[in-house]
Design an enzyme around this catalytic site. Structure first.
Site, PDB file in Angstrom:
ATOM      1  N   ILE A  16       0.816  -1.221   0.000  1.00 49.23           N
ATOM      2  CA  ILE A  16       0.000   0.000   0.000  1.00 49.23           C
ATOM      3  C   ILE A  16       0.845   1.266   0.000  1.00 49.23           C
ATOM      4  O   ILE A  16       0.309   2.368  -0.052  1.00 49.23           O
ATOM      5  CB  ILE A  16      -0.968   0.022   1.207  1.00 49.23           C
ATOM      6  N   GLY A  17       2.163   1.147   0.057  1.00 53.85           N
ATOM      7  CA  GLY A  17       2.999   2.340   0.010  1.00 53.85           C
ATOM      8  C   GLY A  17       4.467   1.975   0.054  1.00 53.85           C
ATOM      9  O   GLY A  17       4.858   0.933   0.595  1.00 53.85           O
ATOM     10  N   GLY A  19       8.640   4.029  -0.067  1.00 51.00           N
ATOM     11  CA  GLY A  19       9.423   5.253  -0.151  1.00 51.00           C
ATOM     12  C   GLY A  19      10.864   4.966   0.187  1.00 51.00           C
ATOM     13  O   GLY A  19      11.306   3.802   0.220  1.00 51.00           O
ATOM     14  N   GLY A  20      11.608   6.041   0.484  1.00 50.70           N
ATOM     15  CA  GLY A  20      13.028   5.898   0.751  1.00 50.70           C
ATOM     16  C   GLY A  20      13.336   5.111   2.006  1.00 50.70           C
ATOM     17  O   GLY A  20      14.448   4.600   2.164  1.00 50.70           O
ATOM     18  N   MET A  21      12.364   5.019   2.931  1.00 49.50           N
ATOM     19  CA  MET A  21      12.618   4.336   4.194  1.00 49.50           C
ATOM     20  C   MET A  21      12.005   2.947   4.267  1.00 49.50           C
ATOM     21  O   MET A  21      12.083   2.284   5.291  1.00 49.50           O
ATOM     22  CB  MET A  21      12.123   5.187   5.364  1.00 49.50           C
ATOM     23  N   VAL A  24       5.346  -0.401   2.875  1.00 47.85           N
ATOM     24  CA  VAL A  24       4.243  -0.614   3.807  1.00 47.85           C
ATOM     25  C   VAL A  24       3.254  -1.572   3.162  1.00 47.85           C
ATOM     26  O   VAL A  24       2.823  -1.365   2.022  1.00 47.85           O
ATOM     27  CB  VAL A  24       3.531   0.706   4.175  1.00 47.85           C
ATOM     28  N   LYS A  39       5.207  -2.067   8.214  1.00 51.68           N
ATOM     29  CA  LYS A  39       6.272  -1.354   7.512  1.00 51.68           C
ATOM     30  C   LYS A  39       7.552  -2.147   7.630  1.00 51.68           C
ATOM     31  O   LYS A  39       7.947  -2.567   8.729  1.00 51.68           O
ATOM     32  CB  LYS A  39       6.474   0.046   8.093  1.00 51.68           C
ATOM     33  N   ASP A 137       9.713  14.676   8.940  1.00 49.03           N
ATOM     34  CA  ASP A 137       9.312  14.412   7.557  1.00 49.03           C
ATOM     35  C   ASP A 137       7.801  14.566   7.408  1.00 49.03           C
ATOM     36  O   ASP A 137       7.131  13.712   6.836  1.00 49.03           O
ATOM     37  CB  ASP A 137       9.755  13.007   7.137  1.00 49.03           C
TER      38      ASP A 137
END
Length: 510
Positions: A16-17, A19-21, A24, A39, A137
């Site tokens: 569902i998501g 990014g750089g970290m 998820v 996550k 962030d």
């Protein structure tokens, strides 16, 4: 469908998501039969192999601290740990839409919605800054709007885990955080504090009101340079119907110098309050309306007949709290604290230490070595648990007692306690006080160059945060000359200082 099971319990289903970290996933908790969000982060993609263990430790610490914050605007943390090479964080699964998608679907965004989102975010920030936690962030993708209109903030504290090098921008080309929402002091590698999140809030509200961030560009460096040197365009130039008070507040939040921004999230909320809808004055404009919590607080969603609150069965009264036990067995309590600390159960260790300290004072005297040892452990555990506000007065007391006993401001133990107190001040966002304390310590560190170098770098970071990059450059330049003269140009401190100076210089070019 993924099908992977994390930690033998959490079954992953849909991505569902990402990014750089990390990524998820929507997941399923087999033990408690509920949906969750999981996550996953890979330490080897965020840090050198030598730093991976430290990153894992920091990740678990941040998850513990975050889990202690109780606020309806925060996503609940259920679990955290490691699974193979990955770190995992299990969170409440939030229904709704993220703020970026919500904005895209409702342009132009009603200014009342923007004020309502900002007010809810201020309530969250006020709670987390009191811990203290700095989000670092804050951006639309990290904010969800639930079906009842309330917001939920994601990724609290996680950004700080990967912030192992504040000069990443120049030697990797990838800044920590999102450049469009990054405060000037954060971009230059300065100390961050509540004022950093308030700047990001200003960017976010500007975007909600105008449909675009105040500073955009084709490269990260270009965007950050604009944050540093260009004034934001007043929102009423694009939308004259926006109240002047809201435009003024956004401009204050976007001040280049942190000292020119509002003092706290609570102050921002008070300025937003007159702009918020009055309860009972109307109905929400549709699903996912962020004004709903102010128009119809605590109303059920979706609107349908239900049992009125007055007819609901009363909740059972909580049992009376047990009186705290006065534990005379100090030695046994200390052994239990050691066991708990070994198992990383810091909350329980802190409770025991707080409970046995009064007994130890009565039994052995306030100035005894037993009490001093317990206070040191108490302060150290509080700091390790991120409870800097509670640790600060304990450290100040330890420093005062040691100074009175030794009679020497340069006494190593007194200096150490004062240094740890300064760290607390820095973490609490008290930049001027932390700077003054660090500077007062430097004359006593002639025989400890490593600590002196660390403090001077912290001084430079605080100078950046206080709007004095020229002072930071002077401090770092002097430090670089000294380190290179003593240890050569390839000493790790020299290399780190050069990166920070290059970072500052890159932003200084107009």
């Amino acid at each position: 469908m993924n099908g992977r099971v994390v930690a033998g319990r959490y079954e992953l289903s849909t991505l569902i998501g990402q990014g750089g970290m990390g990524r998820v996933w929507q997941g399923y908790d087999r033990t408690l039969d509920r949906r969750v969000a999981v996550k996953l982060l890979r330490p080897d993609t965020m840090a050198a192999a030598s730093q991976a263990d430290e990153l894992r430790r920091r990740f678990l610490r941040e998850c513990r601290v975050t889990a202690q914050v109780d606020h309806p605007g925060l996503v609940t943390v259920h679990d955290a740990g490691s699974d193979g090479a990955e770190l995992f964080l299990v969170m409440q699964h939030v229904q709704g839409a993220d703020l970026a998608d919500h904005l895209a679907e409702h342009q132009p965004y009603p200014w009342q919605w923007a004020a309502s989102v900002a007010a809810q975010l201020c309530a969250v920030l006020s709670a987390v800054h009191a811990v203290p936690i700095i989000h670092r962030d804050l951006k639309p993708r990290n904010i969800m709007i639930r079906p009842d209109g309330t917001i939920a903030v994601l990724d609290l504290g996680i950004a700080s885990v990967v912030d192992t090098d504040t000069t990443r921008l120049t030697h990797t080309g990838v800044p920590l955080g999102s450049p469009a929402y990054m405060a000037p002091e954060q971009a230059m590698g300065g100390a961050v504090g509540p004022y950093t999140d308030l700047y990001a809030l200003g960017v976010l509200v500007h975007e909600l009101l105008t449909g675009g961030v105040p500073f955009a560009g084709s490269t990260a460096l270009g965007v950050l340079h604009r944050h540093l040197y260009e004034p934001p365009r007043p929102v009423r130039e694009l939308r004259p119907e926006i109240p002047g008070e809201l435009e003024d507040l956004v401009l204050k939040l976007l001040a280049k110098d942190p000292q020119d921004r509002p003092g706290a999230a609570q102050e921002v909320y008070e300025q937003l309050a007159p702009l918020l809808p009055v309860p009972g004055s109307g109905h929400p404009l549709g699903p996912l309306d962020p004004t709903r919590p102010f128009l119809r607080p605590h109303a059920p969603w979706p609107d349908r007949p239900g049992v009125p609150d007055a007819h609901r069965p009363a909740a059972p009264a909580p049992p009376p709290a047990a009186a705290p036990a006065d534990t005379p067995d100090i030695a046994g309590a200390v052994d239990e604290v050691k066991r708990l600390l070994g198992a990383a159960r810091l909350t329980q260790a802190i409770d025991i230490l707080a409970g046995i300290l009064p007994t130890a004072v009565r039994t052995h005297g306030a100035q005894s070595s037993v009490v001093r040892i317990l206070r040191k452990q108490y302060a150290a555990t509080l700091m390790d648990d991120g409870q800097y506000r509670r640790a600060l007065p304990v450290l100040r007391l330890l420093a005062e007692e040691r100074l009175a006993e030794a009679g020497d401001p340069g006494d190593a133990q007194a200096v150490q306690h004062r240094y740890e107190a300064a760290l607390c001040l820095e973490q609490l966002g008290e930049a001027p006080e932390a700077l003054a304390e660090y500077r007062s310590l430097l004359p006593h560190l002639a025989r400890d160059p490593a600590r002196s170098y660390e403090i001077r770098q912290r001084v430079a970071q605080l100078l950046i945060a206080l709007g004095d990059p020229a002072g930071a450059q002077a401090e770092l330049g002097s430090l670089l000359h000294e380190v290179q003269s003593l240890y050569g140009p390839h000493h790790p401190v020299a290399e780190g200082v050069r990166r920070t100076l290059a970072n500052l210089a890159s932003f200084g070019r107009r």
